[in-house]
Write a protein that holds these residues in place. Structure first.
Motif, PDB file in Angstrom:
ATOM      1  N   UNK A  90       0.854  -1.178   0.000  1.00 24.20           N
ATOM      2  CA  UNK A  90       0.000   0.000   0.000  1.00 24.20           C
ATOM      3  C   UNK A  90       0.894   1.232   0.000  1.00 24.20           C
ATOM      4  N   UNK A  91       0.512   2.212  -0.812  1.00 23.78           N
ATOM      5  CA  UNK A  91       1.300   3.434  -0.928  1.00 23.78           C
ATOM      6  C   UNK A  91       1.201   4.238   0.361  1.00 23.78           C
ATOM      7  N   UNK A  92       2.355   4.684   0.834  1.00 30.49           N
ATOM      8  CA  UNK A  92       2.370   5.472   2.061  1.00 30.49           C
ATOM      9  C   UNK A  92       3.447   6.539   1.991  1.00 30.49           C
ATOM     10  N   UNK A  93       3.092   7.747   2.388  1.00 32.77           N
ATOM     11  CA  UNK A  93       4.026   8.862   2.509  1.00 32.77           C
ATOM     12  C   UNK A  93       3.890   9.409   3.923  1.00 32.77           C
ATOM     13  N   UNK A  94       5.013   9.448   4.642  1.00 35.54           N
ATOM     14  CA  UNK A  94       4.990   9.885   6.034  1.00 35.54           C
ATOM     15  C   UNK A  94       5.994  11.010   6.224  1.00 35.54           C
ATOM     16  N   UNK A  95       5.468  12.183   6.552  1.00 36.98           N
ATOM     17  CA  UNK A  95       6.327  13.348   6.757  1.00 36.98           C
ATOM     18  C   UNK A  95       6.760  13.458   8.208  1.00 36.98           C
ATOM     19  N   UNK A  96       7.924  14.077   8.397  1.00 34.00           N
ATOM     20  CA  UNK A  96       8.427  14.351   9.744  1.00 34.00           C
ATOM     21  C   UNK A  96       9.378  15.533   9.667  1.00 34.00           C
ATOM     22  N   UNK A  97       9.760  16.042  10.834  1.00 38.21           N
ATOM     23  CA  UNK A  97      10.749  17.111  10.879  1.00 38.21           C
ATOM     24  C   UNK A  97      10.189  18.496  11.130  1.00 38.21           C
ATOM     25  N   UNK A  98       8.879  18.618  11.158  1.00 42.71           N
ATOM     26  CA  UNK A  98       8.301  19.917  11.436  1.00 42.71           C
ATOM     27  C   UNK A  98       8.488  20.317  12.893  1.00 42.71           C
ATOM     28  N   UNK A  99       8.104  21.542  13.193  1.00 40.76           N
ATOM     29  CA  UNK A  99       8.220  22.022  14.562  1.00 40.76           C
ATOM     30  C   UNK A  99       8.219  23.530  14.596  1.00 40.76           C
ATOM     31  N   UNK A 100       8.713  24.052  15.705  1.00 44.87           N
ATOM     32  CA  UNK A 100       8.786  25.505  15.901  1.00 44.87           C
ATOM     33  C   UNK A 100      10.186  25.988  15.595  1.00 44.87           C
ATOM     34  N   UNK A 139       8.816   7.262   1.916  1.00 47.42           N
ATOM     35  CA  UNK A 139       7.879   6.654   0.976  1.00 47.42           C
ATOM     36  C   UNK A 139       7.961   5.139   1.019  1.00 47.42           C
ATOM     37  N   UNK A 140       6.828   4.496   0.823  1.00 53.32           N
ATOM     38  CA  UNK A 140       6.796   3.033   0.746  1.00 53.32           C
ATOM     39  C   UNK A 140       5.599   2.602  -0.090  1.00 53.32           C
ATOM     40  N   UNK A 141       5.695   1.370  -0.607  1.00 55.59           N
ATOM     41  CA  UNK A 141       4.570   0.815  -1.342  1.00 55.59           C
ATOM     42  C   UNK A 141       4.547   1.128  -2.821  1.00 55.59           C
ATOM     43  N   UNK A 142       5.569   1.813  -3.334  1.00 53.45           N
ATOM     44  CA  UNK A 142       5.653   2.089  -4.768  1.00 53.45           C
ATOM     45  C   UNK A 142       7.117   2.255  -5.153  1.00 53.45           C
TER      46      UNK A 142
END
Length: 119
Positions: free
Chosen positions: A1-11, A24-27
């Protein structure tokens, strides 16, 4: 299954830096054009940056040109957005998106990571 997971945001403070990641995963990641877009509170979706499938070309919105850098790591199946010289107007929910060609519709979107620029 296609999955995109973001991280690294903040103040971050004005003038500061953050690096966003999108796993990214699944493609077949190396075959896809990857993009970053953002949505500020009460505003519409704004395209920020894109990178060709092989990483050979990158594109930026005028609002971030010279401050943001997009990159693609095929070994890690991850696209990055290095954000420098941050401004309060960069405050938004940042999402990554994948598509097969530059002119195609987006195939998948991530849930986003919040970036807040404030002193």
């Amino acid at each position: 299954q296609v999955q995109l997971v973001e991280s690294g945001g903040g103040l971050a403070q004005p003038g500061g830096s953050l690096r966003l990641s999108c796993a990214a995963s699944g493609f077949t990641f190396r075959s896809y054009v990857m993009n970053w877009a953002r949505q500020a509170p009460g505003k519409g979706l704004e395209w920020v940056s894109g990178i060709y499938s092989d990483g050979s070309d990158t594109y930026y919105a005028d609002s971030v040109k010279g401050r943001f850098t997009i990159s693609k790591n095929h070994a890690e199946n991850t696209v990055y957005l290095q954000m420098n010289s941050l401004k309060p107007e960069d405050t938004a929910l940042y999402s990554c998106a994948a598509k097969k060609t530059p002119g195609a519709a987006y195939d998948s979107w991530g849930q986003g990571t919040q970036v807040t620029v404030s002193s």
